[in-house]
Design a protein around this motif. Structure first.
Motif, PDB file in Angstrom:
ATOM      1  N   MET A  52      48.598  35.860  60.191  1.00 34.08           N
ATOM      2  CA  MET A  52      48.376  34.473  59.740  1.00 34.08           C
ATOM      3  C   MET A  52      49.380  34.091  58.668  1.00 34.08           C
ATOM      4  SD  MET A  52      44.269  34.458  59.289  1.00 34.08           S
ATOM      5  CE  MET A  52      43.230  35.285  60.477  1.00 34.08           C
ATOM      6  N   VAL A  53      49.550  34.975  57.679  1.00 36.72           N
ATOM      7  CA  VAL A  53      50.428  34.651  56.543  1.00 36.72           C
ATOM      8  C   VAL A  53      51.867  34.465  57.012  1.00 36.72           C
ATOM      9  CG1 VAL A  53      51.394  35.577  54.394  1.00 36.72           C
ATOM     10  CG2 VAL A  53      48.952  35.794  54.841  1.00 36.72           C
ATOM     11  N   LEU A  54      52.303  35.281  57.960  1.00 36.71           N
ATOM     12  CA  LEU A  54      53.712  35.214  58.393  1.00 36.71           C
ATOM     13  C   LEU A  54      53.980  34.102  59.413  1.00 36.71           C
ATOM     14  CD1 LEU A  54      53.989  37.856  56.806  1.00 36.71           C
ATOM     15  CD2 LEU A  54      55.373  38.744  58.673  1.00 36.71           C
ATOM     16  N   ASN A  55      52.913  33.611  60.054  1.00 42.07           N
ATOM     17  CA  ASN A  55      53.159  32.671  61.167  1.00 42.07           C
ATOM     18  C   ASN A  55      52.528  31.295  61.010  1.00 42.07           C
ATOM     19  OD1 ASN A  55      54.692  34.523  62.864  1.00 42.07           O
ATOM     20  ND2 ASN A  55      52.793  35.692  62.950  1.00 42.07           N
ATOM     21  N   ASP A  56      51.442  31.188  60.250  1.00 43.66           N
ATOM     22  CA  ASP A  56      50.734  29.912  60.183  1.00 43.66           C
ATOM     23  C   ASP A  56      51.148  29.118  58.953  1.00 43.66           C
ATOM     24  OD1 ASP A  56      49.483  30.792  62.418  1.00 43.66           O
ATOM     25  OD2 ASP A  56      47.580  31.297  61.454  1.00 43.66           O
ATOM     26  N   SER A  57      51.183  27.812  59.131  1.00 40.49           N
ATOM     27  CA  SER A  57      51.506  26.932  58.017  1.00 40.49           C
ATOM     28  C   SER A  57      50.284  26.805  57.109  1.00 40.49           C
ATOM     29  CB  SER A  57      51.914  25.578  58.597  1.00 40.49           C
ATOM     30  OG  SER A  57      52.131  24.673  57.572  1.00 40.49           O
ATOM     31  N   MET A  58      50.490  26.904  55.799  1.00 39.17           N
ATOM     32  CA  MET A  58      49.363  26.806  54.850  1.00 39.17           C
ATOM     33  C   MET A  58      49.918  26.513  53.466  1.00 39.17           C
ATOM     34  SD  MET A  58      48.496  30.891  54.626  1.00 39.17           S
ATOM     35  CE  MET A  58      48.540  31.142  56.391  1.00 39.17           C
ATOM     36  N   ASP A  59      49.061  26.103  52.558  1.00 36.17           N
ATOM     37  CA  ASP A  59      49.562  25.827  51.209  1.00 36.17           C
ATOM     38  C   ASP A  59      49.653  27.129  50.400  1.00 36.17           C
ATOM     39  OD1 ASP A  59      47.000  26.363  50.303  1.00 36.17           O
ATOM     40  OD2 ASP A  59      46.849  24.558  49.081  1.00 36.17           O
ATOM     41  N   ALA A  60      50.280  27.010  49.221  1.00 37.80           N
ATOM     42  CA  ALA A  60      50.592  28.213  48.437  1.00 37.80           C
ATOM     43  C   ALA A  60      49.332  28.959  47.995  1.00 37.80           C
ATOM     44  CB  ALA A  60      51.424  27.828  47.226  1.00 37.80           C
ATOM     45  N   MET A  61      48.265  28.204  47.655  1.00 36.65           N
ATOM     46  CA  MET A  61      47.054  28.893  47.203  1.00 36.65           C
ATOM     47  C   MET A  61      46.416  29.679  48.355  1.00 36.65           C
ATOM     48  SD  MET A  61      43.456  27.642  45.545  1.00 36.65           S
ATOM     49  CE  MET A  61      44.091  26.577  44.288  1.00 36.65           C
ATOM     50  N   THR A  62      46.390  29.064  49.533  1.00 35.13           N
ATOM     51  CA  THR A  62      45.826  29.765  50.693  1.00 35.13           C
ATOM     52  C   THR A  62      46.618  31.045  50.963  1.00 35.13           C
ATOM     53  OG1 THR A  62      45.271  27.600  51.580  1.00 35.13           O
ATOM     54  CG2 THR A  62      45.113  29.452  53.099  1.00 35.13           C
ATOM     55  N   GLU A  63      47.929  30.918  50.893  1.00 31.90           N
ATOM     56  CA  GLU A  63      48.793  32.087  51.114  1.00 31.90           C
ATOM     57  C   GLU A  63      48.476  33.187  50.096  1.00 31.90           C
ATOM     58  OE1 GLU A  63      52.888  30.558  52.714  1.00 31.90           O
ATOM     59  OE2 GLU A  63      53.223  31.629  50.846  1.00 31.90           O
ATOM     60  N   ALA A  64      48.357  32.777  48.828  1.00 33.29           N
ATOM     61  CA  ALA A  64      48.093  33.764  47.766  1.00 33.29           C
ATOM     62  C   ALA A  64      46.733  34.441  47.975  1.00 33.29           C
ATOM     63  CB  ALA A  64      48.147  33.078  46.403  1.00 33.29           C
ATOM     64  N   LEU A  65      45.730  33.635  48.337  1.00 34.30           N
ATOM     65  CA  LEU A  65      44.386  34.213  48.528  1.00 34.30           C
ATOM     66  C   LEU A  65      44.367  35.161  49.727  1.00 34.30           C
ATOM     67  CD1 LEU A  65      42.262  31.038  47.734  1.00 34.30           C
ATOM     68  CD2 LEU A  65      42.473  33.083  46.311  1.00 34.30           C
ATOM     69  N   LEU A  66      45.084  34.809  50.786  1.00 37.19           N
ATOM     70  CA  LEU A  66      45.104  35.693  51.967  1.00 37.19           C
ATOM     71  C   LEU A  66      45.828  37.007  51.671  1.00 37.19           C
ATOM     72  CD1 LEU A  66      45.663  33.262  54.992  1.00 37.19           C
ATOM     73  CD2 LEU A  66      43.560  34.416  54.301  1.00 37.19           C
ATOM     74  N   VAL A  67      46.960  36.942  50.955  1.00 33.80           N
ATOM     75  CA  VAL A  67      47.660  38.212  50.681  1.00 33.80           C
ATOM     76  C   VAL A  67      46.849  39.074  49.723  1.00 33.80           C
ATOM     77  CG1 VAL A  67      49.999  37.483  51.274  1.00 33.80           C
ATOM     78  CG2 VAL A  67      49.226  37.245  48.916  1.00 33.80           C
ATOM     79  N   PHE A  68      46.116  38.449  48.803  1.00 30.98           N
ATOM     80  CA  PHE A  68      45.274  39.262  47.909  1.00 30.98           C
ATOM     81  C   PHE A  68      44.049  39.810  48.643  1.00 30.98           C
ATOM     82  CE2 PHE A  68      47.414  37.739  43.913  1.00 30.98           C
ATOM     83  CZ  PHE A  68      47.641  38.996  43.374  1.00 30.98           C
ATOM     84  N   ALA A  69      43.516  39.042  49.595  1.00 30.19           N
ATOM     85  CA  ALA A  69      42.394  39.563  50.394  1.00 30.19           C
ATOM     86  C   ALA A  69      42.854  40.779  51.202  1.00 30.19           C
ATOM     87  CB  ALA A  69      41.862  38.482  51.323  1.00 30.19           C
ATOM     88  N   ALA A  70      44.040  40.653  51.819  1.00 32.67           N
ATOM     89  CA  ALA A  70      44.594  41.782  52.572  1.00 32.67           C
ATOM     90  C   ALA A  70      44.808  42.972  51.643  1.00 32.67           C
ATOM     91  CB  ALA A  70      45.920  41.362  53.220  1.00 32.67           C
ATOM     92  N   ARG A  71      45.307  42.692  50.437  1.00 35.72           N
ATOM     93  CA  ARG A  71      45.586  43.782  49.469  1.00 35.72           C
ATOM     94  C   ARG A  71      44.300  44.487  49.058  1.00 35.72           C
ATOM     95  NH1 ARG A  71      49.034  41.170  46.099  1.00 35.72           N
ATOM     96  NH2 ARG A  71      50.482  41.739  47.736  1.00 35.72           N
ATOM     97  N   ARG A  72      43.236  43.721  48.868  1.00 34.89           N
ATOM     98  CA  ARG A  72      41.972  44.349  48.448  1.00 34.89           C
ATOM     99  C   ARG A  72      41.531  45.391  49.480  1.00 34.89           C
ATOM    100  NH1 ARG A  72      38.923  45.761  44.142  1.00 34.89           N
ATOM    101  NH2 ARG A  72      36.775  46.016  44.788  1.00 34.89           N
ATOM    102  N   ASP A  73      41.575  44.996  50.747  1.00 37.30           N
ATOM    103  CA  ASP A  73      41.159  45.925  51.812  1.00 37.30           C
ATOM    104  C   ASP A  73      42.094  47.141  51.848  1.00 37.30           C
ATOM    105  OD1 ASP A  73      39.291  46.346  54.015  1.00 37.30           O
ATOM    106  OD2 ASP A  73      41.057  46.195  55.306  1.00 37.30           O
ATOM    107  N   HIS A  74      43.383  46.876  51.716  1.00 38.81           N
ATOM    108  CA  HIS A  74      44.389  47.947  51.769  1.00 38.81           C
ATOM    109  C   HIS A  74      44.219  48.928  50.604  1.00 38.81           C
ATOM    110  CE1 HIS A  74      48.979  48.915  51.646  1.00 38.81           C
ATOM    111  NE2 HIS A  74      48.386  49.717  52.490  1.00 38.81           N
ATOM    112  N   VAL A  75      44.004  48.385  49.417  1.00 32.89           N
ATOM    113  CA  VAL A  75      43.821  49.249  48.235  1.00 32.89           C
ATOM    114  C   VAL A  75      42.587  50.126  48.420  1.00 32.89           C
ATOM    115  CG1 VAL A  75      43.155  49.182  45.786  1.00 32.89           C
ATOM    116  CG2 VAL A  75      45.075  47.799  46.588  1.00 32.89           C
ATOM    117  N   GLN A  76      41.497  49.500  48.863  1.00 37.34           N
ATOM    118  CA  GLN A  76      40.227  50.230  48.992  1.00 37.34           C
ATOM    119  C   GLN A  76      40.260  51.277  50.114  1.00 37.34           C
ATOM    120  OE1 GLN A  76      38.245  49.342  46.289  1.00 37.34           O
ATOM    121  NE2 GLN A  76      36.603  48.395  47.424  1.00 37.34           N
ATOM    122  N   GLN A  77      40.843  50.860  51.253  1.00 35.41           N
ATOM    123  CA  GLN A  77      40.751  51.709  52.454  1.00 35.41           C
ATOM    124  C   GLN A  77      41.856  52.762  52.537  1.00 35.41           C
ATOM    125  OE1 GLN A  77      38.197  51.365  54.480  1.00 35.41           O
ATOM    126  NE2 GLN A  77      37.460  49.503  53.520  1.00 35.41           N
TER     127      GLN A  77
END
Ligand SMILES: Nc1ncnc2c1ncn2[C@@H]1O[C@H](COP(=O)(O)OP(=O)(O)OP(=O)(O)O)[C@@H](O)[C@H]1O
Ligand SMILES: Cc1cn([C@H]2C[C@H](O)[C@@H](COP(=O)(O)O)O2)c(=O)[nH]c1=O
Length: 214
Positions: A52-77
């Protein structure tokens, strides 16, 4: 043996991927177990968010929240368990990329990113505590015009790779600001050299930091 966390950063086309495998082999030759991973991504959920982050159009806050959501899962798992096992974790991009791309490139609020970093890489409860963050960040510093030449025709550009050079000038300024905020952590590599010279400097930086043996 304690774990070691190394991230690799730079604008698109700076040469990170070219040197991550060699770094993995260098650590494996010293008997270390290596976990190779990347952001956004590194878990099934985070890889879906990456698309989604690499292909879909979105505003900067949405982008930031998605990359941090992905990071949370990555850090934990992935990252925390690997470090607990004593692995060397080599991560193709981590939170400096969010400050550089969403902060520098998109102009999203730096202080909000700092709050998200505390929450996502901390306990998630907003408490002051040690963050999960790289021990060393290898920053491949390359003029954006040179990176654009290297990428031209190499692959179909994604949303970020399609950005103009001015965007990458701002991303580079974001990386410089992160380095100024935490200079001990950063190894800034002149990536405008031959691949052999860049690799020599990457090895030199990791040796100087005491992580690779000569
Ligand atoms: N030192 C170098 N000199 C010339 N070309 C290089 C050098 N290092 C890498 N390249 C070439 O530049 C291109 C981009 O390199 P690479 O994929 O390693 O960059 P990257 O930083 O991982 O990019 P991205 O973040 O977009 O994936 C590749 O075609 C690669 O072969
Ligand atoms: C972690 C992270 C990444 N990005 C951007 C930077 C790159 O353009 C892509 C990832 O592609 P790569 O080929 O793996 O380098 O995503 C970002 O904007 N924000 C981030 O936090």
């Amino acid at each position: 043996m304690s774990g070691l966390f190394i991230s690799f950063e730079g604008i698109d086309g700076a040469g990170k991927s070219t040197h991550i495998d060699a770094t993995a082999k260098a650590f494996q030759a010293q008997g270390r177990v290596v976990t190779l991973t990347r952001e956004p991504g590194g878990t099934p959920l985070a890889e879906r968010l990456r698309q989604m982050v690499l292909n879909d159009s979105m505003d900067a806050m949405t982008e930031a929240l998605l990359v941090f959501a992905a990071r949370r899962d990555h850090v934990q798992q992935v990252i925390v368990p690997a470090l607990a096992r004593g692995d060397v974790v080599l991560c193709d991009r981590f939170s400096d990329a969010t400050f550089a791309y969403q902060g520098g490139g998109r102009g999203f609020d730096w202080q909000v990113l700092q709050v998200l970093e505390q929450w996502v890489q901390g306990s998630g409860l907003g408490e002051a505590q040690a963050l999960v963050k790289p021990d060393v960040t290898v920053w491949f510093d390359l003029p954006p015009a040179v990176a654009a030449t290297r990428l031209a025709g190499a692959r179909i550009p994604d949303k970020f790779e399609s950005q103009p050079i001015a965007f990458f000038e701002n991303v580079a300024a974001g990386y410089a600001r992160r380095q100024a905020e935490d200079p001990q952590r950063f190894a800034r590599i002149n990536a405008h050299q031959t691949p052999d010279a860049v690799w020599r400097d990457v090895q030199g930086a990791l040796r100087q930091a005491g992580h690779l043996r000569a």
